[in-house]
Design a protein around this motif. Structure first.
Motif, PDB file in Angstrom:
ATOM      1  N   THR A   1      67.068  55.714  31.049  1.00 38.07           N
ATOM      2  CA  THR A   1      66.564  54.363  31.244  1.00 38.07           C
ATOM      3  C   THR A   1      66.069  54.231  32.677  1.00 38.07           C
ATOM      4  OG1 THR A   1      68.695  53.506  31.998  1.00 38.07           O
ATOM      5  CG2 THR A   1      68.255  53.430  29.612  1.00 38.07           C
ATOM      6  N   VAL A   2      65.304  53.187  32.915  1.00 36.37           N
ATOM      7  CA  VAL A   2      64.856  52.915  34.278  1.00 36.37           C
ATOM      8  C   VAL A   2      66.061  52.766  35.200  1.00 36.37           C
ATOM      9  CG1 VAL A   2      63.720  51.210  35.753  1.00 36.37           C
ATOM     10  CG2 VAL A   2      62.671  51.879  33.578  1.00 36.37           C
TER      11      VAL A   2
ATOM     12  N   ARG B   1      61.435  60.487  45.605  1.00 37.55           N
ATOM     13  CA  ARG B   1      62.849  60.450  45.191  1.00 37.55           C
ATOM     14  C   ARG B   1      63.000  60.029  43.738  1.00 37.55           C
ATOM     15  NH1 ARG B   1      66.098  57.237  49.749  1.00 37.55           N
ATOM     16  NH2 ARG B   1      67.621  57.163  48.050  1.00 37.55           N
ATOM     17  N   LEU B   2      62.170  59.101  43.299  1.00 38.49           N
ATOM     18  CA  LEU B   2      62.211  58.680  41.900  1.00 38.49           C
ATOM     19  C   LEU B   2      61.774  59.821  40.983  1.00 38.49           C
ATOM     20  CD1 LEU B   2      60.737  55.076  42.236  1.00 38.49           C
ATOM     21  CD2 LEU B   2      63.037  55.651  41.397  1.00 38.49           C
ATOM     22  N   LEU B   3      60.755  60.555  41.381  1.00 34.02           N
ATOM     23  CA  LEU B   3      60.294  61.690  40.577  1.00 34.02           C
ATOM     24  C   LEU B   3      61.365  62.777  40.498  1.00 34.02           C
ATOM     25  CD1 LEU B   3      56.596  61.911  41.813  1.00 34.02           C
ATOM     26  CD2 LEU B   3      57.330  61.450  39.469  1.00 34.02           C
ATOM     27  N   ASP B   4      62.009  63.062  41.618  1.00 34.39           N
ATOM     28  CA  ASP B   4      63.073  64.071  41.631  1.00 34.39           C
ATOM     29  C   ASP B   4      64.251  63.640  40.744  1.00 34.39           C
ATOM     30  OD1 ASP B   4      61.598  65.624  43.349  1.00 34.39           O
ATOM     31  OD2 ASP B   4      62.681  65.016  45.161  1.00 34.39           O
ATOM     32  N   ALA B   5      64.626  62.365  40.861  1.00 32.96           N
ATOM     33  CA  ALA B   5      65.737  61.859  40.063  1.00 32.96           C
ATOM     34  C   ALA B   5      65.397  61.883  38.581  1.00 32.96           C
ATOM     35  CB  ALA B   5      66.086  60.436  40.494  1.00 32.96           C
TER      36      ALA B   5
ATOM     37  N   GLY C   1      63.321  47.176  41.198  1.00 32.96           N
ATOM     38  CA  GLY C   1      62.115  46.754  41.895  1.00 32.96           C
ATOM     39  C   GLY C   1      61.369  47.928  42.503  1.00 32.96           C
ATOM     40  N   ALA C   2      62.115  48.876  43.059  1.00 39.74           N
ATOM     41  CA  ALA C   2      61.494  50.060  43.645  1.00 39.74           C
ATOM     42  C   ALA C   2      60.776  50.870  42.570  1.00 39.74           C
ATOM     43  CB  ALA C   2      62.556  50.917  44.331  1.00 39.74           C
ATOM     44  N   PHE C   3      61.397  50.948  41.395  1.00 32.58           N
ATOM     45  CA  PHE C   3      60.756  51.688  40.301  1.00 32.58           C
ATOM     46  C   PHE C   3      59.441  51.027  39.911  1.00 32.58           C
ATOM     47  CE2 PHE C   3      59.737  52.574  35.928  1.00 32.58           C
ATOM     48  CZ  PHE C   3      60.005  53.919  35.777  1.00 32.58           C
ATOM     49  N   TYR C   4      59.495  49.732  39.631  1.00 29.08           N
ATOM     50  CA  TYR C   4      58.310  49.051  39.107  1.00 29.08           C
ATOM     51  C   TYR C   4      57.233  48.806  40.160  1.00 29.08           C
ATOM     52  CZ  TYR C   4      60.606  48.464  34.643  1.00 29.08           C
ATOM     53  OH  TYR C   4      61.207  48.713  33.426  1.00 29.08           O
ATOM     54  N   SER C   5      57.540  49.039  41.411  1.00 30.52           N
ATOM     55  CA  SER C   5      56.489  48.986  42.425  1.00 30.52           C
ATOM     56  C   SER C   5      55.721  50.306  42.481  1.00 30.52           C
ATOM     57  CB  SER C   5      57.086  48.679  43.805  1.00 30.52           C
ATOM     58  OG  SER C   5      57.878  49.761  44.269  1.00 30.52           O
ATOM     59  N   ASN C   6      56.224  51.318  41.766  1.00 30.02           N
ATOM     60  CA  ASN C   6      55.577  52.628  41.737  1.00 30.02           C
ATOM     61  C   ASN C   6      55.095  53.041  40.350  1.00 30.02           C
ATOM     62  OD1 ASN C   6      55.962  54.166  44.525  1.00 30.02           O
ATOM     63  ND2 ASN C   6      57.814  52.935  44.180  1.00 30.02           N
TER      64      ASN C   6
ATOM     65  N   CYS D   1      67.006  54.948  38.537  1.00 30.27           N
ATOM     66  CA  CYS D   1      67.143  54.254  39.822  1.00 30.27           C
ATOM     67  C   CYS D   1      68.507  54.527  40.451  1.00 30.27           C
ATOM     68  CB  CYS D   1      66.935  52.761  39.641  1.00 30.27           C
ATOM     69  SG  CYS D   1      65.225  52.297  39.307  1.00 30.27           S
ATOM     70  N   GLU D   2      69.534  54.560  39.618  1.00 35.03           N
ATOM     71  CA  GLU D   2      70.885  54.828  40.126  1.00 35.03           C
ATOM     72  C   GLU D   2      70.956  56.222  40.740  1.00 35.03           C
ATOM     73  OE1 GLU D   2      75.538  54.909  38.568  1.00 35.03           O
ATOM     74  OE2 GLU D   2      73.917  54.252  37.234  1.00 35.03           O
ATOM     75  N   ARG D   3      70.350  57.205  40.086  1.00 37.32           N
ATOM     76  CA  ARG D   3      70.325  58.565  40.629  1.00 37.32           C
ATOM     77  C   ARG D   3      69.588  58.614  41.962  1.00 37.32           C
ATOM     78  NH1 ARG D   3      70.804  63.476  37.604  1.00 37.32           N
ATOM     79  NH2 ARG D   3      71.652  63.158  35.510  1.00 37.32           N
ATOM     80  N   ALA D   4      68.488  57.861  42.041  1.00 36.22           N
ATOM     81  CA  ALA D   4      67.656  57.900  43.243  1.00 36.22           C
ATOM     82  C   ALA D   4      68.182  56.999  44.355  1.00 36.22           C
ATOM     83  CB  ALA D   4      66.223  57.492  42.888  1.00 36.22           C
TER      84      ALA D   4
END
Length: 211
Positions: free
Chosen positions: A44-45, A26-30, A57-62, A49-52
């Motif tokens: 920006t991160v 989902r992050l890659l698609d967003a 935290g979810a971003f930086y865990s990946n 994240c808002e799009r996804a």
């Protein structure tokens, strides 16, 4: 630990891993849509994240950065392209000559406006960032190396033998990137697409010979 405890741990781990894979996808698609629409400079991160629908935290865990996310996106799309080209190769289609082989492969590699905008901007960004530039060069070399045996098999069906697989891979990537820009600028021009195939033909003639 009993077998029952071990099984429970394995079962519990699978949903966690599956959620992580889904979060990453989902992050890659967003990010793909954000980079294409807004451009690298405005992304920006937080906006991704808002799009996804996730937190930072979810971003930086990946991913550790937007650059790492882009490289993962590039690897994902390259793998998909190789899968498409390999699927074309495994088909029963007749490849009577080199031109048919070129047209056959190009049918599996679409001219993608959004992806072109993303990669063009990241290439410019990498030119100002030596570590990222080296990473992009390494990824491009790995893509070329993975594509080489697939192309060799396809060209063999058309009666050609590759004489320089490294040179062929580099030249094909250069021609693909350059002619894609022309196709996007003149999307309704049949002549431009014919020139694209013609240029690929000249490259093949330079790096292959009759079997």
């Amino acid at each position: 630990m009993s077998r029952a405890d071990g099984d429970a741990g394995s079962v519990g781990a699978r949903p966690v891993k599956r959620r992580r894979v889904q979060t990453r996808a989902r992050l890659l698609d967003a990010a793909f849509e954000a980079f294409a629409e807004d451009g690298l400079g405005r992304c920006t991160v937080e906006s991704i994240c808002e799009r996804a629908g996730f937190t930072r935290g979810a971003f930086y865990s990946n991913f550790t950065s937007l650059e790492e996310l882009f490289l993962a996106m590039w690897e994902q799309r390259s793998a998909a392209m190789l899968t498409e080209v390999s699927a074309v190769l495994e088909s029963d289609a007749v490849i009577p000559d080199e031109r048919a082989a070129v047209e056959f492969v190009l049918s599996a590699v679409p001219v993608d406006d959004k992806w072109f905008r993303i990669t063009s901007e990241f290439t410019a960004h990498a030119l100002r960032n030596p570590p990222l530039r080296r990473l992009m060069v390494a990824r491009e070399e790995s893509i070329s190396a993975a594509l080489a045996p697939v192309l060799s098999r396809l060209l063999a069906r058309a009666g050609r033998t590759v004489t320089d697989s490294t040179g062929l891979g580099r030249a094909l990537i250069a021609v693909h990137d350059g002619t894609m820009a022309q196709c996007l600028l003149e999307p309704d021009s049949a002549a431009v697409r014919e020139y694209r195939v013609d240029l690929f033909m000249r490259v093949l003639e330079s790096y292959t010979e009759p079997a």
